[in-house]
Design a protein around this motif. Sequence first.
Motif, PDB file in Angstrom:
ATOM      1  N   ALA A  29       0.835  -1.206   0.000  1.00 63.77           N
ATOM      2  CA  ALA A  29       0.000   0.000   0.000  1.00 63.77           C
ATOM      3  C   ALA A  29       0.868   1.253   0.000  1.00 63.77           C
ATOM      4  O   ALA A  29       0.639   2.186  -0.779  1.00 63.77           O
ATOM      5  CB  ALA A  29      -0.935  -0.002   1.213  1.00 63.77           C
ATOM      6  N   ALA A  30       1.883   1.285   0.866  1.00 65.26           N
ATOM      7  CA  ALA A  30       2.802   2.418   0.895  1.00 65.26           C
ATOM      8  C   ALA A  30       3.579   2.516  -0.412  1.00 65.26           C
ATOM      9  O   ALA A  30       3.825   3.613  -0.923  1.00 65.26           O
ATOM     10  CB  ALA A  30       3.764   2.280   2.075  1.00 65.26           C
ATOM     11  N   ALA A  31       3.963   1.370  -0.990  1.00 68.19           N
ATOM     12  CA  ALA A  31       4.674   1.379  -2.261  1.00 68.19           C
ATOM     13  C   ALA A  31       3.786   1.928  -3.378  1.00 68.19           C
ATOM     14  O   ALA A  31       4.270   2.624  -4.282  1.00 68.19           O
ATOM     15  CB  ALA A  31       5.131  -0.031  -2.620  1.00 68.19           C
ATOM     16  N   GLY A  32       2.501   1.635  -3.322  1.00 70.71           N
ATOM     17  CA  GLY A  32       1.582   2.167  -4.323  1.00 70.71           C
ATOM     18  C   GLY A  32       1.518   3.681  -4.298  1.00 70.71           C
ATOM     19  O   GLY A  32       1.382   4.331  -5.336  1.00 70.71           O
ATOM     20  N   VAL A  33       1.627   4.249  -3.100  1.00 66.95           N
ATOM     21  CA  VAL A  33       1.655   5.709  -2.973  1.00 66.95           C
ATOM     22  C   VAL A  33       2.877   6.275  -3.693  1.00 66.95           C
ATOM     23  O   VAL A  33       2.784   7.231  -4.467  1.00 66.95           O
ATOM     24  CB  VAL A  33       1.671   6.134  -1.495  1.00 66.95           C
ATOM     25  N   ILE A  34       4.034   5.679  -3.438  1.00 62.70           N
ATOM     26  CA  ILE A  34       5.272   6.172  -4.047  1.00 62.70           C
ATOM     27  C   ILE A  34       5.257   5.946  -5.553  1.00 62.70           C
ATOM     28  O   ILE A  34       5.769   6.763  -6.327  1.00 62.70           O
ATOM     29  CB  ILE A  34       6.500   5.482  -3.420  1.00 62.70           C
ATOM     30  N   ALA A  35       4.652   4.842  -6.012  1.00 66.77           N
ATOM     31  CA  ALA A  35       4.586   4.558  -7.439  1.00 66.77           C
ATOM     32  C   ALA A  35       3.749   5.579  -8.198  1.00 66.77           C
ATOM     33  O   ALA A  35       3.860   5.692  -9.423  1.00 66.77           O
ATOM     34  CB  ALA A  35       4.020   3.152  -7.666  1.00 66.77           C
ATOM     35  N   ALA A  36       2.903   6.310  -7.485  1.00 64.68           N
ATOM     36  CA  ALA A  36       2.087   7.341  -8.122  1.00 64.68           C
ATOM     37  C   ALA A  36       2.873   8.615  -8.400  1.00 64.68           C
ATOM     38  O   ALA A  36       2.309   9.589  -8.911  1.00 64.68           O
ATOM     39  CB  ALA A  36       0.883   7.672  -7.235  1.00 64.68           C
ATOM     40  N   ALA A  37       4.167   8.633  -8.082  1.00 64.75           N
ATOM     41  CA  ALA A  37       4.987   9.822  -8.304  1.00 64.75           C
ATOM     42  C   ALA A  37       4.888  10.276  -9.760  1.00 64.75           C
ATOM     43  O   ALA A  37       4.904   9.452 -10.679  1.00 64.75           O
ATOM     44  CB  ALA A  37       6.446   9.530  -7.938  1.00 64.75           C
ATOM     45  N   LEU A 118     -12.463  11.404  -1.084  1.00 64.09           N
ATOM     46  CA  LEU A 118     -13.332  10.291  -0.723  1.00 64.09           C
ATOM     47  C   LEU A 118     -12.683   8.936  -0.980  1.00 64.09           C
ATOM     48  O   LEU A 118     -12.947   7.972  -0.262  1.00 64.09           O
ATOM     49  CB  LEU A 118     -14.649  10.389  -1.494  1.00 64.09           C
ATOM     50  N   ALA A 119     -11.850   8.855  -1.999  1.00 58.03           N
ATOM     51  CA  ALA A 119     -11.248   7.572  -2.383  1.00 58.03           C
ATOM     52  C   ALA A 119      -9.972   7.348  -1.586  1.00 58.03           C
ATOM     53  O   ALA A 119      -8.861   7.440  -2.110  1.00 58.03           O
ATOM     54  CB  ALA A 119     -10.950   7.552  -3.880  1.00 58.03           C
ATOM     55  N   THR A 120     -10.110   7.042  -0.298  1.00 58.61           N
ATOM     56  CA  THR A 120      -8.942   6.886   0.571  1.00 58.61           C
ATOM     57  C   THR A 120      -8.808   5.501   1.184  1.00 58.61           C
ATOM     58  O   THR A 120      -7.789   5.195   1.789  1.00 58.61           O
ATOM     59  CB  THR A 120      -8.994   7.912   1.722  1.00 58.61           C
ATOM     60  N   GLU A 121      -9.821   4.668   1.042  1.00 59.34           N
ATOM     61  CA  GLU A 121      -9.785   3.369   1.722  1.00 59.34           C
ATOM     62  C   GLU A 121      -8.828   2.422   1.025  1.00 59.34           C
ATOM     63  O   GLU A 121      -8.824   2.307  -0.199  1.00 59.34           O
ATOM     64  CB  GLU A 121     -11.178   2.742   1.747  1.00 59.34           C
ATOM     65  N   GLY A 194      -3.074   1.920  -2.518  1.00 58.37           N
ATOM     66  CA  GLY A 194      -2.100   2.962  -2.256  1.00 58.37           C
ATOM     67  C   GLY A 194      -1.996   3.945  -3.399  1.00 58.37           C
ATOM     68  O   GLY A 194      -1.823   5.153  -3.192  1.00 58.37           O
ATOM     69  N   LEU A 195      -2.126   3.442  -4.635  1.00 61.62           N
ATOM     70  CA  LEU A 195      -2.087   4.315  -5.806  1.00 61.62           C
ATOM     71  C   LEU A 195      -3.197   5.354  -5.756  1.00 61.62           C
ATOM     72  O   LEU A 195      -2.968   6.531  -6.070  1.00 61.62           O
ATOM     73  CB  LEU A 195      -2.210   3.469  -7.083  1.00 61.62           C
ATOM     74  N   VAL A 196      -4.387   4.938  -5.366  1.00 63.66           N
ATOM     75  CA  VAL A 196      -5.513   5.871  -5.281  1.00 63.66           C
ATOM     76  C   VAL A 196      -5.174   7.026  -4.341  1.00 63.66           C
ATOM     77  O   VAL A 196      -5.414   8.200  -4.643  1.00 63.66           O
ATOM     78  CB  VAL A 196      -6.787   5.145  -4.801  1.00 63.66           C
ATOM     79  N   VAL A 197      -4.594   6.702  -3.193  1.00 65.64           N
ATOM     80  CA  VAL A 197      -4.226   7.735  -2.234  1.00 65.64           C
ATOM     81  C   VAL A 197      -3.062   8.570  -2.764  1.00 65.64           C
ATOM     82  O   VAL A 197      -3.044   9.805  -2.639  1.00 65.64           O
ATOM     83  CB  VAL A 197      -3.862   7.106  -0.879  1.00 65.64           C
TER      84      VAL A 197
END
Length: 243
Positions: A29-37, A118-121, A194-197
Amino acid sequence: MVRGMVVPLLAAPTLMLAVTAVERRAGPAAAGVIAAAPLSIAVIVLALGAQGPAVAASAGAHVVAQVAFALAFAAVIVRRGSVAGFAAAALAYVAVSLLIALVPTWVATLCAVPVLLLATEVKRPGRLSSGGPVDPRAGAAIVFVLVGVSLVVADRLGPAAAGIVAAFPALSTTFVLLLVRVRGLAAGAHALGGLVVGLRGYFAFCVVVASTGWVALGVLAAVAMNCGLGRRLSVHGTSGDRH
């Protein structure tokens, strides 16, 4: 243009290595956040010069389509597999992009704000399996192709069309598909959550660059946003081999 194509060959594997390290330490999930860079869009904006802010504005307007892509992918991948998940995601991206084309860019950009809030889950579909690291070379190739296609589209069809192509989450998709191979479908779904966030940081980059024309300021906004979100999501879906 040649210089602009060299940058992603160097930056993409570096980002993929960073994403892999985050995944091993803090979970998909955390990696998905970083992948959204916003790596691809930053390179495209720099390569296009004066047209860059218009491309960033178009990409920012299509963040809603990116959210639809990630949510559709995550919903289908755990039931039907990665191929069907990607097909559903691509269809969702195209469908939402067609709707965005019917409204002014500023309207679509404003709509992205409540959608992102809204899309945070982050879904928890099941236990994650252990596996090896994700190969960063595929990410470099995908970003190279995306940048090349976006530059050609900008030259032939203009910055608005280039923004649609640039907004397609190619690097994130590559990471998810590679992650599925080594850690299973559940890990891919976590990364998509994670990407959504993480798209909040991408959106911040696009808005800042479209407004100011300063890529460096946009990168700082995206990094500040996504690093904080990545730390907050490190408790979700940690890797199967983490003790």
